[in-house]
Write a protein that holds these residues in place. Structure first.
Motif, mmCIF file in Angstrom:
data_model
loop_
_atom_site.group_PDB
_atom_site.id
_atom_site.type_symbol
_atom_site.label_atom_id
_atom_site.label_comp_id
_atom_site.label_asym_id
_atom_site.label_seq_id
_atom_site.Cartn_x
_atom_site.Cartn_y
_atom_site.Cartn_z
ATOM 1 N N ASP A 39 0.712 -1.498 -0.247
ATOM 2 C CA ASP A 39 0.196 -0.198 -0.348
ATOM 3 C C ASP A 39 1.623 1.479 0.240
ATOM 4 O OD1 ASP A 39 -1.980 -1.831 -0.304
ATOM 5 O OD2 ASP A 39 -2.051 -1.458 2.115
ATOM 6 N N ARG A 81 -10.123 0.204 -5.545
ATOM 7 C CA ARG A 81 -8.135 -0.269 -4.509
ATOM 8 C C ARG A 81 -7.207 1.335 -3.975
ATOM 9 N NH1 ARG A 81 -3.443 0.806 -7.096
ATOM 10 N NH2 ARG A 81 -3.850 0.351 -9.312
ATOM 11 N N THR A 90 -5.268 6.482 -0.082
ATOM 12 C CA THR A 90 -4.185 5.297 0.193
ATOM 13 C C THR A 90 -4.792 4.287 -0.581
ATOM 14 O OG1 THR A 90 -4.306 5.253 2.904
ATOM 15 C CG2 THR A 90 -3.486 3.576 1.352
ATOM 16 N N HIS A 92 -3.571 1.465 -3.001
ATOM 17 C CA HIS A 92 -3.794 -0.652 -2.346
ATOM 18 C C HIS A 92 -3.082 -1.396 -3.812
ATOM 19 C CE1 HIS A 92 -5.768 0.687 1.519
ATOM 20 N NE2 HIS A 92 -6.910 1.023 0.649
#
Length: 308
Positions: A39, A81, A90, A92
């Motif tokens: 991540d 995602r 964020t 991933h």
């Protein structure tokens, strides 16, 4: 004097309001480095004075600019995602396709300075893959031989080391060494290969991201003369000689190499060839007769009388 006294409060008011009535955008980490498939957190911090509900946008920049987050939703390949908290995004399970430059933009329409932005660079680190090795099967003593090793997928670029018979080959320390090793390009070069260099060679690629990987390797044999190549050349030459000899013999037996046989065969096989040939002969005879001038005939006179 009165005009000056009226303008002064306005100027002071603007000076006090400009710094506080503007949106400010910043980041805690302008350069982010993460391993592949992990991540990545792209931080974006903002402050507004008046507008409490600013518009937040994320873009990926470069040759083309594409939206990452717009109108409250993630776009394109980021849908499903990626998450956002405040203005921090964020991503991933990042891959190499996600690496690049990102820009966070915050628009606060009620503030005097209503637009702020910050840029973040994302670098995705890739561990070594099994390198490709190019090792000759044979070599002739005294020749220059290069063994090559490369891994085009690792980030940062891998460094290479060579092994002979499962033992590491140390970098040469002498200036007159018979071999050179370039750990950056992965080339092992023998400037004058010898029989003692015969062995099984393999290459190891490594960087600080993941476990090093080694290629399968290959055996290299060093000989005084390339016997295999010499035998192959001799066989090819002999085979060509036999084929040419048999072909010539067959052509001679069938009469293809004689002039008369070749002309008769051509006439018999080509339609109209006999007619063309006879016309050609007649034209040749006519042409020779046109230029022919017979010699002059002299009258025969008796200069003496003979009596029987």
């Amino acid at each position: 004097m009165e005009r000056t006294s009226l303008c002064l409060p306005v100027v002071l008011l603007l000076m006090q309001c400009s710094p506080s009535c503007s949106v400010t955008v910043s980041t805690n980490e302008p350069k982010v480095e993460v391993k592949e498939f992990s991540d990545a957190v792209l931080s974006c911090l903002f402050h507004t004075e008046i507008d409490q509900n600013p518009r937040i946008e994320w873009k990926k920049t470069g040759k083309d600019v594409s939206f990452v987050y717009f109108n409250g939703q993630f776009k394109g390949s980021f849908g499903g995602r990626a998450t956002i908290e405040g203005a921090t995004v964020t991503l991933h399970g990042v891959t190499q396709e996600d690496a690049g430059e990102y820009r966070c933009e915050v628009s606060a329409h009620l503030d005097i300075v209503n637009l702020g932005e910050t840029n973040i660079t994302l670098k995705v680190l890739v561990p070594p893959h099994t390198p490709s090795c190019e090792i000759p099967a044979s070599a002739v003593t005294g020749s220059v031989v290069q063994l090559r090793c490369w891994d085009q997928q690792s980030i940062p670029p891998a460094k290479y080391s060579w092994f002979k018979d499962s033992k590491p080959i140390s970098p040469p320390r002498r200036a007159n060494a018979t071999y050179l090793i370039n750990s950056q390009t992965g080339i092992l070069e023998f400037q004058s290969v010898a029989k003692e260099d015969t062995g099984h060679y393999s290459c190891l690629a490594s960087n600080e991201v993941g476990q090093p990987k080694m290629c399968e390797g290959k055996h290299m044999t060093v000989e005084d003369v390339n016997v295999t190549a010499v035998v192959a050349v001799v066989l090819v030459v002999c085979l060509l000689g036999i084929v040419c000899g048999c072909g010539g013999l067959l052509l001679h037996r069938n009469g293809f190499l004689t002039r008369h046989r070749g002309r008769s065969f051509w006439i018999s096989q080509c339609p109209g060839a006999a007619h063309i040939s006879s016309q050609t002969l007649h034209r040749t005879e006519d042409t020779s007769n046109v230029n022919y001038i017979p010699p002059p005939q002299e009258d025969f006179k008796h200069t003496q009388s003979f009596m029987l």
